[in-house]
Design a protein around this motif. Structure first.
Motif: not given
Length: 79
Positions: A15-17, A29-35, A51-55, A64-69
């Protein structure tokens, strides 16, 4: 973490992505999360999988692979 809690958190990641990448199709986004989630199948310690899935999914979607600025993260108490 039990399997239901992990799936709930993965759904929140999706949902966030979808919101973050509103200029892309939600299915992307759904496919990226599933993969990304499938990448971590078989891992015994599951606590950090959401967390690792989200990154990983964020990076697959072009982020980026780090979400927060760091400039946007408020300082901790006492700093």
């Amino acid at each position: 973490m039990d399997a239901n809690d992990e799936l709930r958190q993965i759904s929140q990641v999706q949902d966030r992505l979808i919101g973050l990448y509103s200029h892309k199709r939600p299915d992307d986004a759904a496919l990226a999360v599933k993969d990304a989630h499938q990448h971590f199948e078989g891992i015994r310690v599951r606590d950090f999988v959401p967390l690792l899935v989200e990154r990983r999914a964020n990076k697959a979607l072009g982020g980026d692979d780090v979400m927060d600025d760091p400039a946007e993260v408020p300082p901790a108490h006492g700093e």
